[in-house]
Design a protein around this motif. Structure first.
Motif, short mmCIF file in Angstrom:
data_model
loop_
_atom_site.label_atom_id
_atom_site.label_comp_id
_atom_site.label_asym_id
_atom_site.label_seq_id
_atom_site.Cartn_x
_atom_site.Cartn_y
_atom_site.Cartn_z
N ALA A 111 1.02 8.05 13.80
CA ALA A 111 1.41 9.31 14.43
C ALA A 111 2.62 9.92 13.73
N ARG A 112 3.51 9.05 13.24
CA ARG A 112 4.70 9.56 12.54
C ARG A 112 4.40 9.82 11.07
N GLU A 113 3.33 9.20 10.55
CA GLU A 113 2.91 9.39 9.16
C GLU A 113 4.04 9.06 8.17
N ASP A 114 4.80 8.02 8.47
CA ASP A 114 5.90 7.68 7.57
C ASP A 114 5.68 6.38 6.82
N LEU A 115 4.51 5.76 6.99
CA LEU A 115 4.18 4.61 6.15
C LEU A 115 3.64 5.12 4.82
N THR A 116 4.10 4.54 3.72
CA THR A 116 3.60 4.95 2.42
C THR A 116 2.21 4.34 2.18
N PHE A 117 1.57 4.80 1.11
CA PHE A 117 0.22 4.29 0.83
C PHE A 117 0.22 2.78 0.65
N ILE A 118 1.16 2.26 -0.13
CA ILE A 118 1.13 0.83 -0.42
C ILE A 118 1.51 0.01 0.80
N GLU A 119 2.33 0.54 1.71
CA GLU A 119 2.61 -0.16 2.96
C GLU A 119 1.35 -0.25 3.81
N ARG A 120 0.61 0.85 3.89
CA ARG A 120 -0.63 0.85 4.65
C ARG A 120 -1.66 -0.10 4.02
N ALA A 121 -1.72 -0.09 2.69
CA ALA A 121 -2.67 -0.96 2.00
C ALA A 121 -2.33 -2.43 2.22
N THR A 122 -1.05 -2.75 2.12
CA THR A 122 -0.62 -4.14 2.32
C THR A 122 -0.88 -4.59 3.75
N PHE A 123 -0.61 -3.71 4.71
CA PHE A 123 -0.87 -4.00 6.12
C PHE A 123 -2.35 -4.27 6.34
N ALA A 124 -3.20 -3.43 5.77
CA ALA A 124 -4.65 -3.61 5.92
C ALA A 124 -5.11 -4.94 5.35
N LEU A 125 -4.56 -5.31 4.19
CA LEU A 125 -4.95 -6.58 3.56
C LEU A 125 -4.50 -7.77 4.40
N ARG A 126 -3.28 -7.70 4.95
CA ARG A 126 -2.78 -8.80 5.79
C ARG A 126 -3.67 -8.99 7.01
N LEU A 127 -4.11 -7.89 7.59
CA LEU A 127 -4.98 -7.99 8.76
C LEU A 127 -6.32 -8.60 8.38
N GLU A 128 -6.88 -8.14 7.27
CA GLU A 128 -8.19 -8.66 6.84
C GLU A 128 -8.09 -10.14 6.50
N ASP A 129 -7.06 -10.52 5.78
CA ASP A 129 -6.88 -11.94 5.46
C ASP A 129 -6.58 -12.76 6.70
N GLY A 130 -6.05 -12.11 7.74
CA GLY A 130 -5.78 -12.80 9.00
C GLY A 130 -7.01 -12.96 9.88
N GLY A 131 -8.15 -12.46 9.41
CA GLY A 131 -9.40 -12.64 10.13
C GLY A 131 -9.75 -11.53 11.09
N PHE A 132 -9.01 -10.41 11.06
CA PHE A 132 -9.30 -9.31 11.96
C PHE A 132 -10.46 -8.48 11.42
N GLN A 133 -11.25 -7.93 12.34
CA GLN A 133 -12.42 -7.14 11.96
C GLN A 133 -12.01 -5.83 11.30
N ARG A 134 -12.86 -5.35 10.39
CA ARG A 134 -12.58 -4.10 9.69
C ARG A 134 -12.47 -2.93 10.68
N ALA A 135 -13.23 -2.97 11.76
CA ALA A 135 -13.17 -1.90 12.77
C ALA A 135 -11.79 -1.82 13.40
N LEU A 136 -11.16 -2.96 13.63
CA LEU A 136 -9.82 -2.97 14.20
C LEU A 136 -8.81 -2.39 13.21
N ILE A 137 -8.97 -2.72 11.93
CA ILE A 137 -8.09 -2.18 10.90
C ILE A 137 -8.20 -0.67 10.84
N GLN A 138 -9.42 -0.17 10.94
CA GLN A 138 -9.63 1.28 10.93
C GLN A 138 -8.91 1.93 12.11
N THR A 139 -9.01 1.33 13.28
CA THR A 139 -8.36 1.88 14.47
C THR A 139 -6.85 1.84 14.34
N ALA A 140 -6.33 0.72 13.85
CA ALA A 140 -4.88 0.57 13.73
C ALA A 140 -4.28 1.57 12.75
#
Length: 340
Positions: free
Chosen positions: A157-186
Protein backbone atom coordinates in the motif's frame (compact mmCIF):
# COMPACT_ATOMS: atom_id res chain seq x y z
CA UNK A 1 -26.94 -21.16 64.40
CA UNK A 2 -23.99 -20.18 62.26
CA UNK A 3 -21.95 -17.05 62.85
CA UNK A 4 -23.01 -15.73 59.44
CA UNK A 5 -26.71 -16.05 60.37
CA UNK A 6 -26.11 -14.40 63.74
CA UNK A 7 -24.34 -11.50 62.03
CA UNK A 8 -27.20 -10.96 59.61
CA UNK A 9 -29.81 -11.06 62.41
CA UNK A 10 -27.83 -8.65 64.52
CA UNK A 11 -28.11 -6.04 61.76
CA UNK A 12 -31.88 -5.99 62.20
CA UNK A 13 -32.11 -6.62 65.95
CA UNK A 14 -32.97 -3.66 68.22
CA UNK A 15 -30.34 -2.35 70.53
CA UNK A 16 -31.54 -3.01 74.14
CA UNK A 17 -30.39 0.42 75.24
CA UNK A 18 -32.24 2.27 72.52
CA UNK A 19 -35.75 0.95 73.27
CA UNK A 20 -38.25 3.42 74.70
CA UNK A 21 -39.96 2.94 77.96
CA UNK A 22 -43.01 1.70 76.13
CA UNK A 23 -40.89 -0.99 74.48
CA UNK A 24 -41.26 0.50 70.98
CA UNK A 25 -38.15 0.15 68.80
CA UNK A 26 -37.02 3.22 66.79
CA UNK A 27 -37.59 2.93 63.01
CA UNK A 28 -34.68 1.64 60.89
CA UNK A 29 -33.55 4.13 58.21
CA UNK A 30 -33.60 2.65 54.73
CA UNK A 31 -31.82 3.66 51.53
CA UNK A 32 -34.17 4.60 48.70
CA UNK A 33 -34.60 1.75 46.23
CA UNK A 34 -34.03 4.14 43.32
CA UNK A 35 -30.58 5.06 44.60
CA UNK A 36 -29.69 1.38 45.00
CA UNK A 37 -30.79 0.61 41.46
CA UNK A 38 -28.85 3.61 40.15
CA UNK A 39 -25.67 2.49 41.90
CA UNK A 40 -26.15 -1.06 40.66
CA UNK A 41 -26.66 0.16 37.09
CA UNK A 42 -23.49 2.26 37.32
CA UNK A 43 -21.44 -0.73 38.44
CA UNK A 44 -22.97 -2.85 35.66
CA UNK A 45 -22.13 -0.23 33.05
CA UNK A 46 -18.54 0.04 34.24
CA UNK A 47 -18.23 -3.73 34.17
CA UNK A 48 -19.67 -3.88 30.65
CA UNK A 49 -17.27 -1.15 29.47
CA UNK A 50 -14.37 -3.01 31.04
CA UNK A 51 -15.32 -6.30 29.40
CA UNK A 52 -15.76 -4.56 26.04
CA UNK A 53 -12.36 -2.91 26.39
CA UNK A 54 -10.78 -6.27 27.20
CA UNK A 55 -12.49 -7.76 24.15
CA UNK A 56 -11.25 -4.98 21.89
CA UNK A 57 -7.70 -5.21 23.23
CA UNK A 58 -7.63 -8.98 22.85
CA UNK A 59 -8.94 -8.71 19.29
CA UNK A 60 -6.46 -5.96 18.41
CA UNK A 61 -9.16 -3.37 17.82
CA UNK A 62 -7.49 -0.80 20.08
CA UNK A 63 -3.74 -0.20 20.44
CA UNK A 64 -1.68 -0.77 23.55
CA UNK A 65 1.74 0.61 24.50
CA UNK A 66 4.61 -1.87 24.45
CA UNK A 67 8.25 -1.66 25.45
CA UNK A 68 10.37 -1.88 22.30
CA UNK A 69 12.72 -4.31 24.07
CA UNK A 70 9.91 -6.87 24.02
CA UNK A 71 9.55 -6.76 20.23
CA UNK A 72 11.27 -9.07 17.77
CA UNK A 73 11.35 -8.63 13.98
CA UNK A 74 9.12 -10.67 11.70
CA UNK A 75 10.57 -14.11 10.95
CA UNK A 76 9.87 -13.33 7.27
CA UNK A 77 11.87 -10.19 6.58
CA UNK A 78 10.63 -8.15 3.62
CA UNK A 79 12.96 -5.19 4.05
CA UNK A 80 16.73 -4.73 4.18
CA UNK A 81 17.18 -3.74 7.82
CA UNK A 82 20.08 -1.30 7.64
CA UNK A 83 19.39 0.45 4.35
CA UNK A 84 16.70 3.06 5.13
CA UNK A 85 18.23 5.26 7.83
CA UNK A 86 16.82 8.48 6.36
CA UNK A 87 13.27 7.18 6.83
CA UNK A 88 14.00 6.33 10.48
CA UNK A 89 15.34 9.84 11.11
CA UNK A 90 12.21 11.34 9.57
CA UNK A 91 10.05 9.19 11.84
CA UNK A 92 12.00 10.29 14.90
CA UNK A 93 11.35 13.92 14.03
CA UNK A 94 7.65 13.16 13.55
CA UNK A 95 7.46 11.33 16.90
CA UNK A 96 9.02 14.28 18.69
CA UNK A 97 6.64 16.78 17.09
CA UNK A 98 3.37 14.86 16.86
CA UNK A 99 3.83 11.58 18.69
CA UNK A 100 3.25 8.18 17.09
CA UNK A 101 0.17 8.64 14.92
CA UNK A 102 -0.04 5.17 13.34
CA UNK A 103 0.26 2.04 15.55
CA UNK A 104 2.29 -0.96 14.44
CA UNK A 105 0.92 -4.51 14.19
CA UNK A 106 2.33 -7.36 16.28
CA UNK A 107 1.44 -10.86 17.34
CA UNK A 108 2.25 -12.72 20.53
CA UNK A 109 5.56 -14.52 20.05
CA UNK A 110 4.75 -18.18 19.32
CA UNK A 111 7.66 -19.55 21.35
CA UNK A 112 8.85 -16.79 23.75
CA UNK A 113 6.27 -15.92 26.44
CA UNK A 114 5.95 -12.21 27.13
CA UNK A 115 7.42 -11.20 23.79
CA UNK A 116 5.94 -10.14 20.46
CA UNK A 117 6.79 -10.39 16.76
CA UNK A 118 6.34 -7.42 14.43
CA UNK A 119 4.12 -7.86 11.40
CA UNK A 120 4.76 -4.31 10.18
CA UNK A 121 6.20 -1.14 11.63
CA UNK A 122 9.87 -2.10 12.01
CA UNK A 123 11.06 1.45 11.30
CA UNK A 124 8.58 2.92 13.79
CA UNK A 125 9.95 0.54 16.41
CA UNK A 126 13.50 1.61 15.58
CA UNK A 127 12.55 5.29 15.87
CA UNK A 128 10.75 4.78 19.20
CA UNK A 129 13.65 2.70 20.54
CA UNK A 130 16.19 5.40 19.64
CA UNK A 131 14.06 7.99 21.46
CA UNK A 132 13.50 5.77 24.51
CA UNK A 133 9.73 5.68 23.94
CA UNK A 134 7.17 2.92 24.12
CA UNK A 135 5.46 2.05 20.85
CA UNK A 136 1.74 1.92 20.16
CA UNK A 137 0.74 -1.44 18.74
CA UNK A 138 -2.24 -3.52 17.72
CA UNK A 139 -1.87 -7.03 19.16
CA UNK A 140 -3.68 -9.62 17.08
CA UNK A 141 -3.77 -13.37 16.73
CA UNK A 142 -1.91 -14.12 13.50
CA UNK A 143 -0.68 -17.41 12.10
CA UNK A 144 2.26 -17.35 9.67
CA UNK A 145 0.05 -16.95 6.59
CA UNK A 146 -1.89 -14.02 8.04
CA UNK A 147 1.33 -12.42 9.31
CA UNK A 148 2.85 -12.55 5.83
CA UNK A 149 -0.25 -11.17 4.15
CA UNK A 150 -0.55 -8.37 6.73
CA UNK A 151 3.01 -7.15 6.31
CA UNK A 152 2.97 -7.59 2.54
CA UNK A 153 -0.28 -5.72 2.00
CA UNK A 154 0.78 -2.88 4.31
CA UNK A 155 4.09 -2.41 2.49
CA UNK A 156 2.47 -2.73 -0.94
CA UNK A 157 0.00 0.00 0.00
CA UNK A 158 2.91 2.34 0.71
CA UNK A 159 4.81 1.12 -2.38
CA UNK A 160 8.14 1.78 -0.69
CA UNK A 161 9.72 -1.66 -1.09
CA UNK A 162 12.24 -1.70 -3.91
CA UNK A 163 12.20 -4.35 -6.63
CA UNK A 164 15.02 -6.39 -5.12
CA UNK A 165 13.45 -6.25 -1.64
CA UNK A 166 10.21 -7.60 -3.07
CA UNK A 167 12.09 -10.25 -5.05
CA UNK A 168 14.09 -11.36 -2.02
CA UNK A 169 10.93 -11.49 0.11
CA UNK A 170 9.18 -13.62 -2.51
CA UNK A 171 12.10 -16.05 -2.67
CA UNK A 172 12.26 -16.39 1.13
CA UNK A 173 8.58 -17.24 1.23
CA UNK A 174 8.88 -19.79 -1.58
CA UNK A 175 11.92 -21.42 -0.01
CA UNK A 176 10.00 -21.44 3.28
CA UNK A 177 7.37 -23.67 1.70
CA UNK A 178 4.61 -21.10 1.23
CA UNK A 179 2.28 -21.45 -1.75
CA UNK A 180 2.75 -19.19 -4.76
CA UNK A 181 -0.85 -17.94 -4.32
CA UNK A 182 0.01 -16.62 -0.86
CA UNK A 183 3.09 -14.85 -2.24
CA UNK A 184 0.93 -13.19 -4.88
CA UNK A 185 -1.51 -11.98 -2.22
CA UNK A 186 1.22 -10.73 0.09
CA UNK A 187 2.87 -8.71 -2.68
CA UNK A 188 -0.32 -7.76 -4.54
CA UNK A 189 1.00 -9.16 -7.85
CA UNK A 190 -0.24 -11.66 -10.41
CA UNK A 191 1.29 -15.09 -11.00
CA UNK A 192 3.53 -13.90 -13.85
CA UNK A 193 5.03 -11.05 -11.83
CA UNK A 194 5.55 -13.30 -8.82
CA UNK A 195 7.42 -15.74 -11.06
CA UNK A 196 9.70 -12.95 -12.32
CA UNK A 197 10.45 -11.81 -8.78
CA UNK A 198 11.43 -15.31 -7.68
CA UNK A 199 13.45 -15.97 -10.86
CA UNK A 200 15.57 -12.83 -10.47
CA UNK A 201 16.14 -13.37 -6.75
CA UNK A 202 17.24 -16.94 -7.38
CA UNK A 203 19.59 -15.92 -10.22
CA UNK A 204 21.42 -13.19 -8.28
CA UNK A 205 23.42 -14.61 -5.34
CA UNK A 206 22.53 -13.21 -1.93
CA UNK A 207 26.07 -11.92 -1.33
CA UNK A 208 25.73 -9.68 -4.38
CA UNK A 209 22.29 -8.43 -3.28
CA UNK A 210 23.60 -7.70 0.22
CA UNK A 211 26.59 -5.79 -1.17
CA UNK A 212 24.37 -3.66 -3.43
CA UNK A 213 21.52 -3.00 -0.99
CA UNK A 214 18.02 -1.65 -1.68
CA UNK A 215 18.89 0.09 -4.99
CA UNK A 216 15.69 2.21 -4.90
CA UNK A 217 16.07 3.53 -8.45
CA UNK A 218 16.86 0.18 -10.04
CA UNK A 219 13.81 -1.59 -11.46
CA UNK A 220 13.11 -5.04 -12.79
CA UNK A 221 14.67 -4.69 -16.31
CA UNK A 222 18.15 -3.88 -15.04
CA UNK A 223 18.05 -6.58 -12.37
CA UNK A 224 17.00 -9.03 -15.08
CA UNK A 225 19.92 -7.84 -17.21
CA UNK A 226 22.29 -8.54 -14.34
CA UNK A 227 20.73 -11.97 -13.84
CA UNK A 228 21.39 -12.82 -17.49
CA UNK A 229 24.99 -11.61 -17.32
CA UNK A 230 25.60 -13.79 -14.28
CA UNK A 231 25.02 -16.87 -16.43
CA UNK A 232 28.35 -16.22 -18.16
CA UNK A 233 31.39 -18.11 -16.88
CA UNK A 234 33.59 -15.97 -14.65
CA UNK A 235 31.03 -13.20 -14.10
CA UNK A 236 30.95 -13.65 -10.34
CA UNK A 237 34.74 -13.41 -10.13
CA UNK A 238 34.73 -10.02 -11.86
CA UNK A 239 31.87 -8.79 -9.65
CA UNK A 240 33.56 -9.92 -6.46
CA UNK A 241 36.69 -8.02 -7.44
CA UNK A 242 34.63 -4.86 -8.04
CA UNK A 243 32.87 -5.23 -4.68
CA UNK A 244 36.15 -5.67 -2.83
CA UNK A 245 37.53 -2.41 -4.26
CA UNK A 246 38.13 0.21 -1.56
CA UNK A 247 35.80 2.77 -3.15
CA UNK A 248 32.79 0.45 -3.45
CA UNK A 249 31.45 0.80 0.09
CA UNK A 250 31.51 4.61 -0.10
CA UNK A 251 28.98 4.67 -2.95
CA UNK A 252 25.22 4.77 -2.50
CA UNK A 253 23.10 1.71 -3.29
CA UNK A 254 22.20 2.69 -6.87
CA UNK A 255 25.83 3.47 -7.67
CA UNK A 256 26.91 0.11 -6.27
CA UNK A 257 24.48 -1.62 -8.62
CA UNK A 258 25.97 0.31 -11.55
CA UNK A 259 29.49 -0.81 -10.55
CA UNK A 260 28.39 -4.45 -10.37
CA UNK A 261 26.62 -4.27 -13.74
CA UNK A 262 29.68 -2.71 -15.40
CA UNK A 263 31.89 -5.41 -13.94
CA UNK A 264 29.63 -8.12 -15.35
CA UNK A 265 29.62 -6.49 -18.79
CA UNK A 266 33.39 -6.00 -18.74
CA UNK A 267 33.76 -9.70 -18.14
CA UNK A 268 31.75 -10.52 -21.26
CA UNK A 269 33.77 -8.14 -23.40
CA UNK A 270 37.05 -9.52 -22.08
CA UNK A 271 35.98 -13.10 -22.79
CA UNK A 272 35.26 -12.30 -26.45
CA UNK A 273 38.45 -10.29 -27.03
CA UNK A 274 40.82 -13.27 -27.62
CA UNK A 275 38.68 -14.46 -30.55
CA UNK A 276 39.39 -11.22 -32.46
CA UNK A 277 42.71 -11.66 -34.32
CA UNK A 278 44.32 -10.80 -37.63
CA UNK A 279 46.69 -12.92 -39.76
CA UNK A 280 48.89 -11.27 -42.42
CA UNK A 281 50.23 -12.97 -45.58
CA UNK A 282 53.54 -11.53 -46.85
CA UNK A 283 55.98 -12.20 -49.65
CA UNK A 284 59.60 -13.09 -48.96
CA UNK A 285 60.56 -9.43 -49.29
CA UNK A 286 58.02 -8.45 -46.62
CA UNK A 287 55.37 -7.10 -48.97
CA UNK A 288 51.89 -7.60 -47.53
CA UNK A 289 49.48 -9.25 -49.98
CA UNK A 290 46.48 -10.18 -47.80
CA UNK A 291 44.96 -10.03 -44.31
CA UNK A 292 42.74 -12.59 -42.60
CA UNK A 293 40.45 -10.97 -39.99
CA UNK A 294 38.86 -13.41 -37.53
CA UNK A 295 35.97 -11.99 -35.47
CA UNK A 296 33.18 -13.92 -33.81
CA UNK A 297 31.82 -16.43 -36.31
CA UNK A 298 33.30 -14.87 -39.48
CA UNK A 299 36.66 -14.92 -41.30
CA UNK A 300 37.39 -12.20 -43.86
CA UNK A 301 40.28 -12.17 -46.37
CA UNK A 302 41.13 -8.59 -47.25
CA UNK A 303 43.16 -7.53 -50.34
CA UNK A 304 44.15 -4.08 -51.52
CA UNK A 305 41.75 -3.46 -54.42
CA UNK A 306 43.80 -0.67 -56.00
CA UNK A 307 46.80 -2.92 -56.28
CA UNK A 308 45.58 -6.53 -56.34
CA UNK A 309 42.04 -6.62 -57.68
CA UNK A 310 43.05 -9.07 -60.42
CA UNK A 311 44.75 -11.25 -57.82
CA UNK A 312 41.58 -11.24 -55.76
CA UNK A 313 39.62 -12.51 -58.76
CA UNK A 314 42.25 -15.18 -59.36
CA UNK A 315 41.99 -16.33 -55.72
CA UNK A 316 38.19 -16.56 -55.98
CA UNK A 317 38.55 -18.76 -59.08
CA UNK A 318 41.03 -21.06 -57.33
CA UNK A 319 39.03 -21.36 -54.09
CA UNK A 320 36.92 -24.42 -55.10
CA UNK A 321 40.03 -26.41 -56.02
CA UNK A 322 41.90 -25.18 -52.95
CA UNK A 323 38.99 -26.14 -50.69
CA UNK A 324 38.77 -29.62 -52.19
CA UNK A 325 42.50 -30.11 -51.74
CA UNK A 326 42.20 -28.93 -48.14
CA UNK A 327 39.36 -31.35 -47.38
CA UNK A 328 41.26 -34.26 -48.94
CA UNK A 329 44.28 -33.54 -46.80
CA UNK A 330 42.25 -33.33 -43.60
CA UNK A 331 40.36 -36.54 -44.37
CA UNK A 332 43.25 -38.65 -45.69
CA UNK A 333 44.60 -39.77 -42.27
CA UNK A 334 41.26 -41.30 -41.35
CA UNK A 335 41.09 -43.15 -44.68
CA UNK A 336 44.58 -44.61 -44.17
CA UNK A 337 43.53 -45.74 -40.74
CA UNK A 338 40.44 -47.46 -42.13
CA UNK A 339 42.58 -49.31 -44.71
CA UNK A 340 44.91 -50.77 -42.17
Amino acid sequence: MSKRTQSIRSLFAADSGSASAEGVRPPVERVASGAVRSLKDTFSEVERDYEELKRQVSSGAVPVELDTELLDPSPFADRFADQDLAAVEALKTSFQEHGQEIPILVRVHPSSPGRYQIAYGHRRVKAASDLGLKVKAYVRELDDDRLIVAQGVENSAREDLTFIERATFALRLEDGGFQRALIQTALSVDRQEASKLVTVARAVPQWIVTAIGRAPKIGRPRWQELAELLKETGAETKIRKAIEHATFRHKDSDERFAVVLRAAKAKNEASSAPTNRTLVAKLSDGTEIARLAVSGKSCKIQLDRTRDEDFASFVMQQLPELYSSFKNQTQSPSKETEGR
